[in-house]
Design a protein around this motif. Structure first.
Motif, PDB file in Angstrom:
ATOM      1  N   SER A  36      -7.887  -2.494   5.344  1.00 55.44           N
ATOM      2  CA  SER A  36      -8.893  -1.892   6.072  1.00 55.44           C
ATOM      3  C   SER A  36      -9.374  -2.772   7.338  1.00 55.44           C
ATOM      4  O   SER A  36     -10.470  -2.057   7.878  1.00 55.44           O
ATOM      5  N   THR A  37      -8.736  -3.588   7.685  1.00 59.49           N
ATOM      6  CA  THR A  37      -9.101  -4.364   8.905  1.00 59.49           C
ATOM      7  C   THR A  37      -8.959  -3.298  10.282  1.00 59.49           C
ATOM      8  O   THR A  37      -7.646  -3.226  10.383  1.00 59.49           O
ATOM      9  N   GLU A  38      -9.914  -3.076  10.902  1.00 59.15           N
ATOM     10  CA  GLU A  38      -9.611  -2.227  12.007  1.00 59.15           C
ATOM     11  C   GLU A  38      -8.963  -2.649  13.293  1.00 59.15           C
ATOM     12  O   GLU A  38      -8.180  -1.958  13.847  1.00 59.15           O
ATOM     13  N   GLY A  39      -9.363  -4.060  13.613  1.00 63.27           N
ATOM     14  CA  GLY A  39      -8.958  -4.689  14.971  1.00 63.27           C
ATOM     15  C   GLY A  39      -7.518  -4.758  15.088  1.00 63.27           C
ATOM     16  O   GLY A  39      -7.235  -4.795  16.179  1.00 63.27           O
ATOM     17  N   ASP A  40      -6.643  -4.851  14.197  1.00 63.80           N
ATOM     18  CA  ASP A  40      -5.509  -5.522  14.260  1.00 63.80           C
ATOM     19  C   ASP A  40      -4.487  -4.243  13.584  1.00 63.80           C
ATOM     20  O   ASP A  40      -3.215  -4.382  14.053  1.00 63.80           O
ATOM     21  N   ARG A  41      -4.928  -3.034  13.417  1.00 65.32           N
ATOM     22  CA  ARG A  41      -4.090  -2.185  13.021  1.00 65.32           C
ATOM     23  C   ARG A  41      -2.917  -1.475  13.696  1.00 65.32           C
ATOM     24  O   ARG A  41      -2.090  -1.089  13.348  1.00 65.32           O
ATOM     25  N   PHE A  92       0.872  -1.208   0.083  1.00 62.58           N
ATOM     26  CA  PHE A  92      -0.050  -0.024  -0.016  1.00 62.58           C
ATOM     27  C   PHE A  92       0.960   1.328   0.119  1.00 62.58           C
ATOM     28  O   PHE A  92       1.025   1.951   0.944  1.00 62.58           O
ATOM     29  N   PRO A  93       1.451   1.491  -1.278  1.00 63.03           N
ATOM     30  CA  PRO A  93       2.684   2.510  -0.950  1.00 63.03           C
ATOM     31  C   PRO A  93       2.084   3.991  -1.055  1.00 63.03           C
ATOM     32  O   PRO A  93       2.780   4.747  -0.630  1.00 63.03           O
ATOM     33  N   THR A  94       0.683   3.945  -1.255  1.00 60.04           N
ATOM     34  CA  THR A  94       0.179   5.535  -1.177  1.00 60.04           C
ATOM     35  C   THR A  94      -0.732   5.528  -0.168  1.00 60.04           C
ATOM     36  O   THR A  94      -1.519   6.665   0.417  1.00 60.04           O
ATOM     37  N   GLN A  95      -1.202   4.386   0.637  1.00 58.48           N
ATOM     38  CA  GLN A  95      -2.537   4.332   1.451  1.00 58.48           C
ATOM     39  C   GLN A  95      -1.918   4.036   2.808  1.00 58.48           C
ATOM     40  O   GLN A  95      -0.906   3.301   3.129  1.00 58.48           O
ATOM     41  N   VAL A  96      -2.883   4.659   3.836  1.00 55.93           N
ATOM     42  CA  VAL A  96      -2.560   4.311   4.998  1.00 55.93           C
ATOM     43  C   VAL A  96      -4.090   4.369   5.903  1.00 55.93           C
ATOM     44  O   VAL A  96      -5.069   4.685   5.290  1.00 55.93           O
ATOM     45  N   THR A  97      -3.908   4.005   7.204  1.00 52.25           N
ATOM     46  CA  THR A  97      -5.294   4.113   7.910  1.00 52.25           C
ATOM     47  C   THR A  97      -5.316   5.147   8.869  1.00 52.25           C
ATOM     48  O   THR A  97      -4.051   5.620   9.150  1.00 52.25           O
ATOM     49  N   GLN A  98      -6.151   5.718   9.123  1.00 52.52           N
ATOM     50  CA  GLN A  98      -6.349   7.024   9.933  1.00 52.52           C
ATOM     51  C   GLN A  98      -5.555   6.942  11.350  1.00 52.52           C
ATOM     52  O   GLN A  98      -5.512   5.937  11.906  1.00 52.52           O
ATOM     53  N   THR A  99      -5.591   8.116  11.888  1.00 47.39           N
ATOM     54  CA  THR A  99      -5.160   8.119  13.377  1.00 47.39           C
ATOM     55  C   THR A  99      -5.837   7.497  14.190  1.00 47.39           C
ATOM     56  O   THR A  99      -7.235   7.682  14.203  1.00 47.39           O
ATOM     57  N   PRO A 134      -9.137  16.195   7.586  1.00 50.21           N
ATOM     58  CA  PRO A 134      -7.906  15.298   6.965  1.00 50.21           C
ATOM     59  C   PRO A 134      -6.614  15.594   7.966  1.00 50.21           C
ATOM     60  O   PRO A 134      -5.925  14.455   7.881  1.00 50.21           O
ATOM     61  N   THR A 135      -6.531  16.764   8.507  1.00 44.09           N
ATOM     62  CA  THR A 135      -5.393  17.039   9.073  1.00 44.09           C
ATOM     63  C   THR A 135      -5.027  16.014  10.586  1.00 44.09           C
ATOM     64  O   THR A 135      -4.301  15.553  10.724  1.00 44.09           O
ATOM     65  N   GLN A 136      -6.464  16.007  11.103  1.00 42.10           N
ATOM     66  CA  GLN A 136      -6.363  14.962  12.079  1.00 42.10           C
ATOM     67  C   GLN A 136      -6.336  13.575  11.777  1.00 42.10           C
ATOM     68  O   GLN A 136      -5.646  12.780  12.317  1.00 42.10           O
ATOM     69  N   LYS A 137      -7.131  13.057  10.492  1.00 42.68           N
ATOM     70  CA  LYS A 137      -7.035  11.762  10.235  1.00 42.68           C
ATOM     71  C   LYS A 137      -5.457  11.157   9.837  1.00 42.68           C
ATOM     72  O   LYS A 137      -5.190  10.128   9.999  1.00 42.68           O
ATOM     73  N   PHE A 138      -4.776  12.216   9.277  1.00 44.12           N
ATOM     74  CA  PHE A 138      -3.457  11.964   8.770  1.00 44.12           C
ATOM     75  C   PHE A 138      -2.366  12.494   9.827  1.00 44.12           C
ATOM     76  O   PHE A 138      -0.989  12.029   9.629  1.00 44.12           O
ATOM     77  N   ALA A 139      -2.729  12.481  10.815  1.00 43.20           N
ATOM     78  CA  ALA A 139      -1.815  13.074  12.139  1.00 43.20           C
ATOM     79  C   ALA A 139      -0.748  11.858  12.426  1.00 43.20           C
ATOM     80  O   ALA A 139       0.451  12.092  12.721  1.00 43.20           O
ATOM     81  N   GLN A 140      -1.373  10.803  12.639  1.00 44.71           N
ATOM     82  CA  GLN A 140      -0.735   9.648  13.272  1.00 44.71           C
ATOM     83  C   GLN A 140      -1.074   8.152  12.555  1.00 44.71           C
ATOM     84  O   GLN A 140      -1.693   7.316  13.137  1.00 44.71           O
ATOM     85  N   PRO A 141      -1.077   8.279  11.214  1.00 44.02           N
ATOM     86  CA  PRO A 141      -1.448   7.073  10.642  1.00 44.02           C
ATOM     87  C   PRO A 141      -0.487   5.809  11.059  1.00 44.02           C
ATOM     88  O   PRO A 141       0.587   5.959  11.234  1.00 44.02           O
ATOM     89  N   ARG A 142      -1.168   4.487  10.996  1.00 41.58           N
ATOM     90  CA  ARG A 142      -0.629   3.354  11.822  1.00 41.58           C
ATOM     91  C   ARG A 142      -0.371   2.163  10.938  1.00 41.58           C
ATOM     92  O   ARG A 142       0.096   1.291  11.356  1.00 41.58           O
ATOM     93  N   ASP A 143      -0.886   2.069   9.525  1.00 44.20           N
ATOM     94  CA  ASP A 143      -0.976   0.849   8.990  1.00 44.20           C
ATOM     95  C   ASP A 143      -0.628   1.302   7.561  1.00 44.20           C
ATOM     96  O   ASP A 143      -0.748   2.529   7.219  1.00 44.20           O
ATOM     97  N   GLY A 144      -0.566   0.351   6.409  1.00 42.39           N
ATOM     98  CA  GLY A 144      -0.301   0.390   5.222  1.00 42.39           C
ATOM     99  C   GLY A 144       1.049   1.146   5.016  1.00 42.39           C
ATOM    100  O   GLY A 144       2.234   0.706   5.572  1.00 42.39           O
ATOM    101  N   ARG A 145       1.144   2.267   4.369  1.00 41.85           N
ATOM    102  CA  ARG A 145       2.720   2.843   3.802  1.00 41.85           C
ATOM    103  C   ARG A 145       3.131   3.356   5.326  1.00 41.85           C
ATOM    104  O   ARG A 145       4.378   3.477   5.375  1.00 41.85           O
TER     105      ARG A 145
END
Length: 630
Positions: free
Chosen positions: A212-217, A171-178, A187-198
């Motif tokens: 997109s799995t929420e429980g393990d990210r 997922f070189p361009t994608q992340v899950t939200q903060t 958007p600033t809040q969502k991208f503040a601390q992305p934790r999975d994907g890229r």
């Protein structure tokens, strides 16, 4: 029935929680929206290529290149040192000639370099792979790289956190939200601390590969907080969902266990340097255990690395820890347990230090959150080359100081008049003098000296130059000293950087590596006093030379330099004192006759005394002419 129904409801709720979908966000070059964030330059994607490119290679390409190096070059050996949580093999690669001894017969020192411990830091595997490639490309350079391969053992793990690295490349361009944000967040809040994907940092125990799995990210362990030293010392180090969660115990993870196995390939008791390679910040984080000698050597080494990179336009400055404090990083672990120079190398971009733009803004980007982990593809080739130069210098330095291997003097006709060399036996050396004829004042001689390592580098035109950013005297420093009966004397001999040998010159050439020897000419000065009884004097040849990293000579080659308890051992200065600085080697004595030299006894004063002295000098000169004419 009611109980069964409630149980089924509970199971349904559990399944719903574990399979809930996290919002997927996207980094773009220019587009911003509720789930998009522009970084201001093209978002790099993995490239399938074994060779280095202007961009980032896929893990499969990097691994294939590493294996190709091991298959096609005898100087590279591949070892599986462990498996990840998802049962992927972790490889370490050893670079050396395959034996355990230096050319001089001593035990080889070892180095350990780790890459890819944090998944999202793509700069790291590329920089480490470039070092691997340069070690192979230079194996026949008759210089620094060949010297390292023949006299040291370098162990490299190019990618430790393979599971996590592959997740970032899926997922070189994608992340899950903060954590804690939702569809209504900005958007600033969502991208503040992305934790999975890229932006996955940790490894992947109990983590699937679906973004997109929420429980393990938030699951996983920060492998650089899983070390034994300072384990649990940081806030949140024991919180499983924390970005710096250190695991249930020190070295609990298969990846960090693999790092320990790789250290054994050194072997461990021969380690003299460790580097953990990260991004981003463009600094060196340098641990400081309570060992002043080790810290002084390490900090000096970090300064040399900074100078090497600064000379190329990038300034990797050391951040020196307080003595006795740190975090459970791998660099802290090896610093405290093995007492060797270590650091965490954080690759650019800078993190807003010295009024520099932060993260991706350094390259003209928007400075979007976490863009520092997304180095522009157009920059990585330069970064790889800059860091390889600095890393090679560190290995060369920690291989140990040079010592003189041979001293030879010949006269103008090429006849050997003095020859001495150091011979190794049973862990020590002895000086073997095979020729020791008397030299004559006023005559010119050739002095040839060789060393245990290449001492200089050359530019593309073949001229002797400084190694990147270093500052040493490029010409050898030589003097003659002694006592001829009327007091001590010392004479400095004229030398030039052109005295170093990279090819045969007047019958002289380098010993094993280009510029591991020099040849200069000199004349025994006619004003050195001699004894009137013997008509001769004994002089020491004093050699005061630094190697290309600024290390002075081991002044006493008889005792072999090594490393123990955080510092050099048997590394003597010119006064015979062991320490960490070295000094001039004065172990070589030559004899000179009084032919043409001033007698040590004082002559009478006045006109008559002056006339007698001039007459004596004239007669001596005639004797020299008569001898040469016979």
């Amino acid at each position: 029935m009611v109980r069964v129904t409630l149980s089924l409801i509970g199971i349904a709720l559990l399944l719903s929680s574990s399979s809930a979908s996290a919002e997927v966000l996207t980094y773009t070059e220019n587009t911003n929206s509720s789930n998009e964030l522009a970084i201001g330059y093209p978002v790099p994607e993995p490239i399938n290529s074994l060779a280095a490119v202007d961009g980032f290679r896929s893990y499969d390409s990097l691994h294939s290149q590493h294996q190709s190096l091991a298959i096609n070059h005898a100087e590279v050996r591949s070892s599986i040192v462990g498996q990840t949580h998802n049962n992927r093999d972790i490889f370490a690669y050893r670079f050396g000639d395959g034996d355990t001894q230096t050319i001089g017969g001593q035990r080889e020192p070892a180095f350990l370099i780790n890459g890819g411990i944090h998944a999202r830091e793509w700069q790291s595997p590329e920089a480490v792979t470039e070092l691997m490639e340069q070690l192979v490309e230079g194996k026949n350079d008759q210089g620094t790289v060949q010297y390292l391969l023949e006299n040291t053992n370098t162990v490299i793990i190019p990618v430790l956190n393979i599971d996590g690295f592959l997740q970032t490349q899926r997922f070189p361009t994608q992340v899950t939200q903060t954590p804690g944000t939702n569809a209504g967040s900005t958007p600033t809040q969502k991208f503040a601390q992305p934790r999975d994907g890229r932006m996955r940092r940790k490894n992947m125990p109990n983590v699937d590969e679906v973004l997109s799995t929420e429980g393990d990210r938030l699951n996983g362990v920060d492998l650089n907080r899983n070390g034994e030293v300072f384990f649990g010392a940081q806030p949140d180090n024991s919180t499983p969902t924390s970005l710096i969660y250190g695991g249930t115990s020190a070295f609990s993870e298969p990846e960090t266990q693999a790092l320990l196995q790789a250290a054994k390939l050194g072997p461990r008791n021969r380690l003299r340097f460790y580097q953990d390679t990260h991004s981003f910040s463009r600094v060196l984080f340098v641990p400081q255990p309570a060992n002043s000698r080790r810290n002084a050597i390490t900090n000096s080494l970090a300064g040399k690395f900074q100078d090497a990179t600064r000379a190329q336009g990038s300034d990797y400055f050391p951040v020196i820890s307080e003595v006795g404090s740190g975090i459970p990083s791998t660099a802290d672990y090896f610093a405290y347990t093995d007492l060797i120079p270590t650091w965490t190398l954080e690759i650019e971009p800078p993190m807003g230090f010295a009024n520099e733009p932060d993260g991706g803004a350094f390259y003209g980007g928007t400075g979007a959150s976490h863009s520092g982990f997304i180095l522009p593809a157009s920059e990585i080739a330069r970064v790889r080359d800059e860091l390889a130069i600095g890393q090679l210098l560190m290995l060369y330095h920690q291989a140990g100081p040079a010592y003189v291997t041979e001293v030879k003097i010949t006269d103008a006709d090429g006849t050997e008049v003095y020859a001495a060399s150091w011979q190794s036996a049973s862990g020590s050396r002895s000086l073997s003098i095979t020729t020791n004829d008397t030299l004559s004042a006023g005559q010119q001689y050739n002095l040839y000296v060789s060393f245990s390592k290449p001492m200089r580098v050359r530019n593309s035109s073949g001229g002797i130059v400084q190694y990147s950013g270093q500052s040493v005297s490029l010409a050898p420093s030589i003097s003659l000293s002694g006592n001829g009966g009327s007091g001590n004397f010392s004479r400095v001999l004229a030398t030039s950087r052109s005295d170093w040998l990279a090819q045969e010159t007047d019958g002289f050439t380098f010993k094993r590596y280009q510029d591991d020897a020099f040849r200069t000419t000199f004349t025994i000065p006619s004003d050195i006093p001699v004894s009137s009884t013997t008509g001769t004097t004994t002089m020491n040849i004093n050699l005061n030379v630094q190697d290309l990293a600024g290390l002075s000579l081991d002044a006493n080659p008889a005792t072999v330099v090594d490393w123990a308890n955080g510092a050099w051992t048997n590394y003597e200065d010119g006064n015979g004192q062991a320490g960490d600085s070295g000094g001039p080697d004065s172990n070589y004595q030559i004899k000179a006759s009084n032919q043409g030299l001033t007698l040590s006894e004082p002559q009478s004063s006045g006109g008559g005394g002056s006339f007698n002295w001039l007459l004596l000098l004239l007669l001596s000169g005639l004797a020299v002419i008569r001898k040469r004419c016979q």
